[in-house]
Scaffold this motif. Structure first.
Motif, PDB file in Angstrom:
ATOM      1  N   THR A  78      12.042  11.781 153.632  1.00 22.23           N
ATOM      2  CA  THR A  78      11.244  12.895 153.131  1.00 22.23           C
ATOM      3  C   THR A  78      11.585  13.226 151.689  1.00 22.23           C
ATOM      4  O   THR A  78      10.750  13.740 150.944  1.00 22.23           O
ATOM      5  N   LEU A 123       3.680  12.538 149.029  1.00 18.80           N
ATOM      6  CA  LEU A 123       3.904  13.369 150.205  1.00 18.80           C
ATOM      7  C   LEU A 123       2.764  13.274 151.214  1.00 18.80           C
ATOM      8  O   LEU A 123       2.986  13.456 152.418  1.00 18.80           O
ATOM      9  N   HIS A 126       3.107  10.096 153.383  1.00 20.08           N
ATOM     10  CA  HIS A 126       4.379  10.252 154.088  1.00 20.08           C
ATOM     11  C   HIS A 126       4.246  11.264 155.226  1.00 20.08           C
ATOM     12  O   HIS A 126       4.736  11.031 156.341  1.00 20.08           O
ATOM     13  N   ALA A 127       3.596  12.394 154.956  1.00 18.23           N
ATOM     14  CA  ALA A 127       3.430  13.422 155.986  1.00 18.23           C
ATOM     15  C   ALA A 127       2.573  12.913 157.138  1.00 18.23           C
ATOM     16  O   ALA A 127       2.900  13.122 158.314  1.00 18.23           O
ATOM     17  N   SER A 130       4.665  10.483 159.138  1.00 16.73           N
ATOM     18  CA  SER A 130       5.748  11.137 159.857  1.00 16.73           C
ATOM     19  C   SER A 130       5.248  11.910 161.072  1.00 16.73           C
ATOM     20  O   SER A 130       5.920  11.957 162.111  1.00 16.73           O
TER      21      SER A 130
END
Length: 209
Positions: A78, A123, A126-127, A130
């Motif tokens: 993160t 982000l 990635h978010a 995830s």
């Protein structure tokens, strides 16, 4: 405009895998004529740096293929993935590539903002990654982990190459990947809700009888 697209695509690629775009820029700059990194980012093509990035990439690729470990890795990444996104956005947008031959105006616009933009862009994938991965692992008993991870790695490599050679095509591919991640997340959440509903119904039925 093309330099911004190149930076955005590279940053998004970092959101999928932190080390592929950094290593990719270093390799392309050192061994091809496709990329000429600006002085401030020339360290990316240093042999020691590429060696370290290669080891980190190998660890990332292996760990990301195993359920549970991939979720732990996502938590640790993160910080790493957005940081990588900021660096490759700034480095890629300021590079002299086959698609971008005069990035000077972009660089002179400010040194901090490209990094900030890259962090924000990285982000997003990635978010999505995830949030979706744990749900998919539960629904498939972990079988989705290696397949999904391999697809993300392949997508990251493709984005890096296309961002340097044909940024507009890379942007279209990026949009497709983001849509795919969103659809995958929505389907996974819907499947999880359906499973919970079935489990709740199965628990209520015996009590009623």
């Amino acid at each position: 405009m093309l330099e911004v697209i190149t930076g955005v695509v590279l940053a998004a690629s970092a959101g999928l895998n932190a080390y592929i775009p950094m290593l990719g820029l270093g390799l392309l700059s050192r061994f091809t004529d496709l990329v000429e990194l600006p002085g401030g980012w020339a360290w990316l093509e240093n042999g020691w740096c590429m060696g370290i990035l290669g080891v980190l990439l190998l660890v990332e690729v292996l760990v990301d293929k195993f359920p549970a470990l991939d979720s732990v890795n996502d938590i640790l990444q993160t910080v790493v993935r957005p940081a990588s996104g900021g660096m490759v956005f700034a480095a890629g947008a300021a590079s002299d590539t086959v698609a971008v031959s005069d990035p000077a105006a972009f660089v002179q616009s400010g040194q901090v903002w490209p990094i900030v933009v890259g962090v924000v862009v990285a982000l997003i994938p990635h978010a999505l990654k995830s949030f979706a991965r744990p749900v998919l692992n539960v629904l498939t008993g972990g079988a989705a982990a290696p397949v999904t991870s391999a697809a993300e790695d392949a997508g990251s490599v493709a984005l890096v190459i296309l961002a340097v050679v044909v940024p507009v095509v890379a942007l279209l591919l990026l949009i497709g990947i983001i849509i795919f991640l969103i659809v995958r997340l929505r389907r996974a959440l819907a499947a999880r809700r359906a499973r919970r509903g079935e489990q709740a119904a199965a628990n209520v039925t015996p009590a009623a009888s």
